[in-house]
Design a protein around this motif. Structure first.
Motif, PDB file in Angstrom:
ATOM      1  N   THR A   1       0.835  -1.201   0.000  1.00 24.44           N
ATOM      2  CA  THR A   1       0.000   0.000   0.000  1.00 24.44           C
ATOM      3  C   THR A   1       0.871   1.253   0.000  1.00 24.44           C
ATOM      4  OG1 THR A   1      -1.710  -1.162   1.248  1.00 24.44           O
ATOM      5  CG2 THR A   1      -1.826   1.237   1.237  1.00 24.44           C
ATOM      6  N   ILE A   2       1.858   1.272   0.880  1.00 20.32           N
ATOM      7  CA  ILE A   2       2.786   2.401   0.926  1.00 20.32           C
ATOM      8  C   ILE A   2       3.527   2.522  -0.407  1.00 20.32           C
ATOM      9  CG2 ILE A   2       4.930   3.226   1.977  1.00 20.32           C
ATOM     10  CD1 ILE A   2       2.688   3.780   3.782  1.00 20.32           C
ATOM     11  N   TYR A   3       3.932   1.381  -0.944  1.00 22.86           N
ATOM     12  CA  TYR A   3       4.657   1.372  -2.218  1.00 22.86           C
ATOM     13  C   TYR A   3       3.806   1.967  -3.336  1.00 22.86           C
ATOM     14  CZ  TYR A   3       7.066  -0.580  -6.315  1.00 22.86           C
ATOM     15  OH  TYR A   3       7.703  -0.745  -7.510  1.00 22.86           O
ATOM     16  N   ARG A   4       2.539   1.607  -3.353  1.00 18.11           N
ATOM     17  CA  ARG A   4       1.647   2.140  -4.380  1.00 18.11           C
ATOM     18  C   ARG A   4       1.500   3.655  -4.232  1.00 18.11           C
ATOM     19  NH1 ARG A   4      -4.061  -0.237  -6.397  1.00 18.11           N
ATOM     20  NH2 ARG A   4      -2.651  -1.970  -6.729  1.00 18.11           N
ATOM     21  N   ASN A   5       1.424   4.133  -3.006  1.00 22.37           N
ATOM     22  CA  ASN A   5       1.313   5.576  -2.778  1.00 22.37           C
ATOM     23  C   ASN A   5       2.546   6.317  -3.289  1.00 22.37           C
ATOM     24  OD1 ASN A   5      -1.183   5.308  -1.556  1.00 22.37           O
ATOM     25  ND2 ASN A   5      -0.333   5.149   0.504  1.00 22.37           N
ATOM     26  N   VAL A   6       3.720   5.709  -3.081  1.00 23.38           N
ATOM     27  CA  VAL A   6       4.954   6.339  -3.567  1.00 23.38           C
ATOM     28  C   VAL A   6       4.954   6.361  -5.093  1.00 23.38           C
ATOM     29  CG1 VAL A   6       7.471   6.236  -3.578  1.00 23.38           C
ATOM     30  CG2 VAL A   6       6.216   5.607  -1.516  1.00 23.38           C
TER      31      VAL A   6
END
Length: 505
Positions: free
Chosen positions: A98-103
């Motif tokens: 999820t964090i990766y997608r936001n980045v």
């Protein structure tokens, strides 16, 4: 609290030591006062949506990018500290994705995040095929972000023992003695039997593995059966029985322990034996995660699942102590028993020289076991120089002044080194029990800092790796000898042996 923490976590190359220590304290001890679910959700809330923050006038563009990077820095430090612990949990993988997608969504608008993106690609093991096109920044669908919720604390559910995991398996010879076998759960009965037969010096073809339930029900294992899995499933003990000519099975009797057997340890070089003990202990010690000490102390779940590696090292320490007593008390010949005691004194000295204080303590305590220390005829024949050496070694285990002798000596030793783990756990427990975790409904971070500081001592011990020094080639049987110890774990049985070889006058 999170805002303050993120403010301290600056992104300069020369990050202040106080900020790093604060962050490390928090990551090591957060499970004491919050769940991993809480941490995940707090981090997701702190990673700002660009449009809502800018339009709401809360922060300007540079503040938003700085906040994003600080959150990513904390997550990066978290995953670096926990390593494979995080990767074992599917929920945490989803959180990181999820964090990766936001980045990925933000990297065009904030090019400064490109470095963090590469870091997360390493963390998630992403391949080059995961291109930016797959997660276009123009995709405004954030439903995955909104719906994501970790409902369970990942440390509470690390799963059951899998078939490739190694554990200590006890194969009982008699009611009170067993061979400790370190093996994978998927190890076959035939492989276990081969190890035990070699250990007790008995023909393998005349032995059989049998699981005995607490109700007394017996089940003979076939060669290809998964021996450890079978015993775990039925919550039973594993015994080795003898076969007679009709293939009927009968257990060994306690008296057979005293039958004449070759004392193989007398023919083994003491430095090589100590080195193999150190190699084995290091493999256990190096696998311990710092969090295991926290869980062992606070026992949030009262489960051994979170302290598996730590428990193995503690069990090993106890078994080495019992092994020393067992070897000496099973030796009925006085002259050989004297040689054995001298041998163990030298091995203890070598363990100290090799900076393995775990086995060092275990051997000294084994020699000081009441059933061994009462052997006056044996100790009278120990040469003076060995008695003097043993007295010097004993002084390091002196508990007076809070184990000052041990602490001073261990502090001077360079890394890598293996501490006496029970004492380290005692230190953490002392801090825990002597200080409240909460003061006026606020977390007592002074207490958590003291605990984290003690736990961090593991890092200093493991700053370097032990060399690849191996025992002499002529002792190819040394590794299985040290890895699989034959011990008697009943103090009454040990005392009976002690009085049998040296009756009370």
């Amino acid at each position: 609290f999170f805002l303050l923490l993120l403010m301290y976590c600056t992104l300069d190359l020369f990050l202040s030591s106080s900020a790093e220590t604060l962050l490390d304290d928090f990551l090591l001890t957060y499970t004491v006062f919050m769940t991993t679910d809480d941490l995940c959700q707090a981090l997701l809330r702190q990673y700002p949506f660009t449009e809502s923050y800018i339009q709401g006038g809360k922060e300007d563009d540079s503040d938003v990018s700085c906040r994003k990077r600080k959150v990513l820095h904390l997550v990066s430090q978290w995953t670096s500290l926990y390593k494979d612990w995080l990767h074992e949990d599917e929920h945490l993988k989803q959180f990181l994705k999820t964090i990766y997608r936001n980045v990925l969504d933000d990297v065009y608008e904030y090019p400064v995040l490109e470095k963090d993106l590469k870091e997360f690609q390493k963390i998630l093991g992403m391949h080059r095929r995961h291109t930016v096109d797959e997660y276009s920044p123009h995709r405004k669908n954030k439903t995955f972000f909104h719906q994501f919720s970790v409902k369970e604390n990942w440390l509470q559910h690390r799963g059951t023992v899998n078939e490739t995991e190694e554990i200590f398996c006890r194969v009982y010879i008699t009611e009170h003695s067993y061979v400790s076998v370190k093996a994978q759960v998927s190890t076959s009965a035939q492989e276990i039997l081969k190890i035990v037969a070699e250990k007790i010096q008995y023909p393998e073809e005349e032995l059989a593995l049998v699981t005995v339930s607490f109700s007394g029900e017996k089940h003979a294992l076939q060669p290809n059966d998964l021996a450890i899995s079978k015993s775990l499933e039925s919550s039973s003990r594993m015994f080795v029985y003898r076969k007679d000519l009709t293939d009927s099975l009968s257990p060994f009797s306690e008296n057979e322990e005293l039958q004449q057997r070759s004392v193989r340890i007398l023919g083994i070089n003491t430095w090589d034996l100590a080195l193999e003990l150190t190699n084995f202990d290091w493999s256990l010690f190096n696998a311990i995660h710092e969090q295991e000490l926290i869980y062992f102390t606070f026992s949030r779940q009262g489960s051994a699942e979170n302290t598996e590696n730590l428990s193995l090292l503690l069990q090993r320490c106890n078994e080495v102590q019992l092994w020393v007593a067992t070897e000496i008390l099973l030796c009925s010949q006085l002259c050989k028993r004297v040689q054995l005691v001298k041998k163990f004194i030298k091995i203890a000295a070598h363990c100290k020289a090799q900076r393995n204080l775990n086995s060092f303590f275990a051997i000294v305590m084994g020699l000081n076991t009441a059933s061994v220390s009462r052997l006056s005829q044996t100790w009278e024949k120990i040469p003076g120089k060995f008695k003097k050496l043993f007295t010097e070694l004993e002084s390091l285990t002196d508990p007076s002044l809070n184990h000052k002798a041990y602490r001073d000596a261990f502090k001077k030793m360079k890394s890598p080194k293996i501490p006496f783990m029970p004492l380290l756990l005692k230190d953490v427990t002392f801090i825990h029990e002597g200080n409240k975790t909460f003061l006026d409904n606020l977390v007592n971070f002074e207490k958590l800092h003291m605990i984290a500081d003690t736990v961090r001592s593991l890092r200093h011990c493991r700053n370097n790796q032990f060399g690849n020094e191996v025992p002499s080639k002529e002792h190819h049987e040394l590794k299985p000898y040290v890895n699989h110890l034959h011990v008697i774990d009943n103090q009454q049985a040990l005392f009976e042996l002690s009085h049998r070889i040296e009756p009370r006058v």
